[in-house]
Design an enzyme around this catalytic site. Structure first.
Site, PDB file in Angstrom:
ATOM      1  N   ASN A 290       1.238 -12.532  -6.973  1.00 23.41           N
ATOM      2  CA  ASN A 290       0.904 -11.154  -6.634  1.00 23.41           C
ATOM      3  C   ASN A 290       2.207 -10.361  -6.718  1.00 23.41           C
ATOM      4  OD1 ASN A 290       0.083  -8.736  -5.565  1.00 23.41           O
ATOM      5  ND2 ASN A 290      -0.330  -9.513  -3.505  1.00 23.41           N
TER       6      ASN A 290
ATOM      7  N   GLU B 237      -2.497  -5.504   2.509  1.00 30.54           N
ATOM      8  CA  GLU B 237      -1.784  -4.230   2.338  1.00 30.54           C
ATOM      9  C   GLU B 237      -2.759  -3.119   1.939  1.00 30.54           C
ATOM     10  OE1 GLU B 237       1.169  -5.793  -0.331  1.00 30.54           O
ATOM     11  OE2 GLU B 237       2.004  -6.942   1.337  1.00 30.54           O
TER      12      GLU B 237
ATOM     13  N   GLY C 232       5.444 -11.827   3.618  1.00 26.61           N
ATOM     14  CA  GLY C 232       6.740 -11.177   3.418  1.00 26.61           C
ATOM     15  C   GLY C 232       7.669 -11.281   4.613  1.00 26.61           C
TER      16      GLY C 232
HETATM   17  P1  PGA Z   1       4.569 -13.229   0.218  1.00 26.39           P
HETATM   18  O1  PGA Z   1       3.264 -12.362  -0.094  1.00 26.39           O
HETATM   19  O2  PGA Z   1       4.438 -14.508  -0.558  1.00 26.39           O
HETATM   20  O3  PGA Z   1       5.718 -12.387  -0.268  1.00 26.39           O
HETATM   21  O4  PGA Z   1       4.594 -13.460   1.695  1.00 26.39           O
HETATM   22  C1  PGA Z   1       2.005 -12.967  -0.206  1.00 26.39           C
HETATM   23  C2  PGA Z   1       0.970 -11.914  -0.487  1.00 26.39           C
HETATM   24  O5  PGA Z   1       1.052 -10.827   0.094  1.00 26.39           O
HETATM   25  O6  PGA Z   1       0.039 -12.124  -1.281  1.00 26.39           O
END
Ligand code: PGA
Length: 251
Positions: A9, A98, A174
């Site tokens: 992603n 998000e 994140g």
């Molecule tokens: P991340 O994001 O691996 O940066 O934690 C995962 C996601 O939001 O799909």
């Protein structure tokens, strides 16, 4: 055996040239004998180019990160499932936390997006997951099951068989904080039994459930060991071809 999938992603990263370069690097470095289906989830601007250069090569697929809940018409700034399919890509990520948080996407809207994605031949990667306060209140199972009930339980058996689910605890996205492999496995097993209560055990057993949230080469193997964990949805680490492919081959 359930299909294993590792989807990147990219979120809102990479301009057109940078995105083409990253996708090409993934294609060049992939062997074609990966342990999981590779999907690259990119901004809309990359879809047409990547449909031509990577989709179908060494089994790689590309996903949009959203689609409209309307079929067509006067919805300035929106992109329909039909338009996405017309680029030549086959997947769409729906309901990422998000989008739920910053763009107020609701379970009901996501049900409409799923219907349009399926009607247009796209495979939805449907995201679900709880915020930290729900985890701290220990009500995460009910919370995530409700997301599935309200967005998926209207599907026909035939349509349900086409979807992929990604469980992403919001507190792990994140943040560098992952769910433990036990927490991921427990949630995935709960979700699978919830799906079985509606669609039957065989259909639930066939549905890939991916884990997402700070997944990286150093922790992917342990997370993927869970019997109900069928791969990952990878944010930050998908922006580096070597890291991403290391995760793809972590089973
Ligand atoms: P991340 O994001 O691996 O940066 O934690 C995962 C996601 O939001 O799909």
């Amino acid at each position: 055996m359930r299909k294993k999938i590792v989807a990147g992603n990219w979120k809102m990263n990479n301009d057109l040239e940078a995105g083409k370069k990253l996708a090409q690097e993934v294609l060049d470095k992939a062997t074609g004998n990966e342990e999981a289906q590779i999907v690259l989830g990119t901004p809309f601007i990359h879809l047409t180019a990547l449909a031509e250069t990577v989709v179908g090569k060494k089994g790689i697929e590309v996903a949009a990160q959203n689609c409209s809940d309307k079929a067509s018409g006067a919805y300035t700034g929106e992109t329909s499932a039909e338009m996405i399919k017309s680029t030549g890509v086959n997947y769409v990520i729906l309901g990422h936390s998000e989008r739920r948080e910053y763009f107020n996407e609701t379970n009901a809207e996501l049900a409409a997006k799923l219907d349009l994605a399926l009607a247009n031949g796209l495979t939805p990667i449907f995201c679900c997951g709880e915020p930290l306060e729900i985890r701290e209140a220990d009500t995460q199972y009910d919370y995530v099951k409700q997301q599935l009930t309200e967005s998926l339980f209207h599907l026909s058996d035939e349509d349900f068989a086409k979807i992929v689910i990604a469980y992403e605890p919001i507190w792990a996205i994140g943040t560098g904080k992952t769910a433990t492999s036990a927490q991921a496995q427990e949630m995935h097993a709960e979700l699978r039994s919830h799906l079985a209560s509606k669609f039957g055990q065989a259909a639930a057993d066939a549905c890939p459930i991916l884990y997402g949230g700070s997944c990286k080469p150093s922790n992917a193997k342990e997370i993927f060991e869970g019997a109900d964990v069928d791969g990952g949805l990878i944010g930050g680490a998908s922006l580096n071809a070597d890291d991403f492919l290391a995760i793809v081959n972590s089973f």
